[in-house]
Design an enzyme around this catalytic site. Sequence first.
Site, PDB file in Angstrom:
ATOM      1  N   ARG A  13       0.786  -1.223   0.000  1.00 49.64           N
ATOM      2  CA  ARG A  13       0.000   0.000   0.000  1.00 49.64           C
ATOM      3  C   ARG A  13       0.822   1.279   0.000  1.00 49.64           C
ATOM      4  O   ARG A  13       0.541   2.213  -0.749  1.00 49.64           O
ATOM      5  CB  ARG A  13      -0.939   0.030   1.223  1.00 49.64           C
ATOM      6  N   THR A  14       1.804   1.336   0.889  1.00 49.43           N
ATOM      7  CA  THR A  14       2.491   2.620   1.054  1.00 49.43           C
ATOM      8  C   THR A  14       3.205   3.021  -0.242  1.00 49.43           C
ATOM      9  O   THR A  14       3.060   4.142  -0.725  1.00 49.43           O
ATOM     10  CB  THR A  14       3.475   2.554   2.228  1.00 49.43           C
TER      11      THR A  14
ATOM     12  N   LYS B 245      25.997  -4.417  -2.717  1.00 54.15           N
ATOM     13  CA  LYS B 245      27.446  -4.379  -2.974  1.00 54.15           C
ATOM     14  C   LYS B 245      28.202  -3.740  -1.811  1.00 54.15           C
ATOM     15  O   LYS B 245      29.413  -3.559  -1.884  1.00 54.15           O
ATOM     16  CB  LYS B 245      27.735  -3.563  -4.231  1.00 54.15           C
TER      17      LYS B 245
ATOM     18  N   ARG C 176      11.455   3.625   2.774  1.00 53.45           N
ATOM     19  CA  ARG C 176      11.118   2.630   3.810  1.00 53.45           C
ATOM     20  C   ARG C 176      12.364   1.819   4.090  1.00 53.45           C
ATOM     21  O   ARG C 176      13.051   1.378   3.171  1.00 53.45           O
ATOM     22  CB  ARG C 176       9.987   1.715   3.365  1.00 53.45           C
TER      23      ARG C 176
ATOM     24  N   HIS D 273       5.661   5.862  11.385  1.00 52.89           N
ATOM     25  CA  HIS D 273       5.058   5.762  10.045  1.00 52.89           C
ATOM     26  C   HIS D 273       4.108   6.958   9.900  1.00 52.89           C
ATOM     27  O   HIS D 273       2.883   6.812   9.899  1.00 52.89           O
ATOM     28  CB  HIS D 273       4.307   4.437   9.924  1.00 52.89           C
TER      29      HIS D 273
HETATM   30  C1  NCD Z   1       1.923  -0.985   8.067  1.00 52.86           C
HETATM   31  C2  NCD Z   1       3.435  -0.851   8.155  1.00 52.86           C
HETATM   32  O1  NCD Z   1       4.149  -1.093   7.173  1.00 52.86           O
HETATM   33  O2  NCD Z   1       3.869  -0.455   9.224  1.00 52.86           O
HETATM   34  N1  NCD Z   1       1.490  -1.196   6.759  1.00 52.86           N
HETATM   35  C3  NCD Z   1       1.206  -0.097   5.989  1.00 52.86           C
HETATM   36  O3  NCD Z   1       2.051   0.718   5.727  1.00 52.86           O
HETATM   37  N2  NCD Z   1      -0.063   0.068   5.591  1.00 52.86           N
HETATM   38  C4  NCD Z   1       1.343  -1.978   9.014  1.00 52.86           C
HETATM   39  C5  NCD Z   1       1.895  -3.360   9.061  1.00 52.86           C
HETATM   40  O4  NCD Z   1       2.790  -3.737   8.303  1.00 52.86           O
HETATM   41  O5  NCD Z   1       1.382  -4.118   9.890  1.00 52.86           O
END
Ligand code: NCD
Length: 301
Positions: A51-52, A80, A101, A129
């Site tokens: 999703r993100t 590397k 991320r 997040h």
């Molecule tokens: C979350 C995350 O990556 O922290 N997912 C997201 O970004 N929607 C929640 C999760 O992974 O449980």
Amino acid sequence: MFHVISIRDFSRDDIERVLERAREMEEVYETGDDRLEGKILCTLFFAPSTRTRLSFESAMLRLGGDVISMVGKEAASTAKGENLADTVRTVQHYCDVIVLRHPKEGAARLAAEYSSVPVINAGDGANQHPTQTLLDLYTIVKEKGRIEGLRVGVLGDLKYARTVHSLVQALAEFGARIYLISPPELRIPEHVRVDIEGKAEVTETEDVTEVLPELDVLYVTRIQREMFPDPEEFEKVKGSYKITRRMIEEYADDDLVILHPLPRVDEIEPDVDELPQARYFDQVRNGVVVRMALLDLILNG
Ligand code: NCD
């Protein structure tokens, strides 16, 4: 606004501004426009995501911008031996904004120190997040009309879920009443609890049915298996909580709103999805408009 690293970097006014812009984006989501034409977003993802990453990319494309993407540390020069600082000092020349991320806490803050373009934290280990929190808040306001005074239960892995760490800090700031619901092993970290207890009324419990009748919002999280340093620790808590249809029908208010950042594993039974209280797939759509708003504010002011 420049880097987006922690929700704590946002004042209440900053958050209101993002939510306001997101409301304007509801229409643009349908029609698309070209306000970010000529701008390039780079998604740099060293940890799994559906999703993100895709919602940021979708948001950028809907605003007429372009996207380049680097997914998985095996695909990058990290494999590397390149360090994050050097990767960022390279990637900044290819784009106007970086969405990062990373499995390590603090990675986004470090990246921001080396980057000449804005860095958006899309999750750093078990830490923060912030953009998930913005879309969670947007969803709550859309569903309930406000945040102040709401009774919000946060259920599950409060120890490792970064979505929870960001969310409860914002909820406290906005004057919600917070219910922390988790098995004892998965309690919220002390520093987060102390922080929110200074600002909001906080109740802790292990039993969701005990507080369910009082709640306006229930935010469910999965157990963050990949964050556990010890697999035995995970085995002990695996399957320790689950929202069932019966539970909602028996204990919850008709107006309860059930949210989940997703992915769902086994903590909400699939037949809950058909209940009117289940809003986690609407929440996904809100993620796009909120990220459109954020990109517009960062890149256009
Ligand atoms: C979350 C995350 O990556 O922290 N997912 C997201 O970004 N929607 C929640 C999760 O992974 O449980």
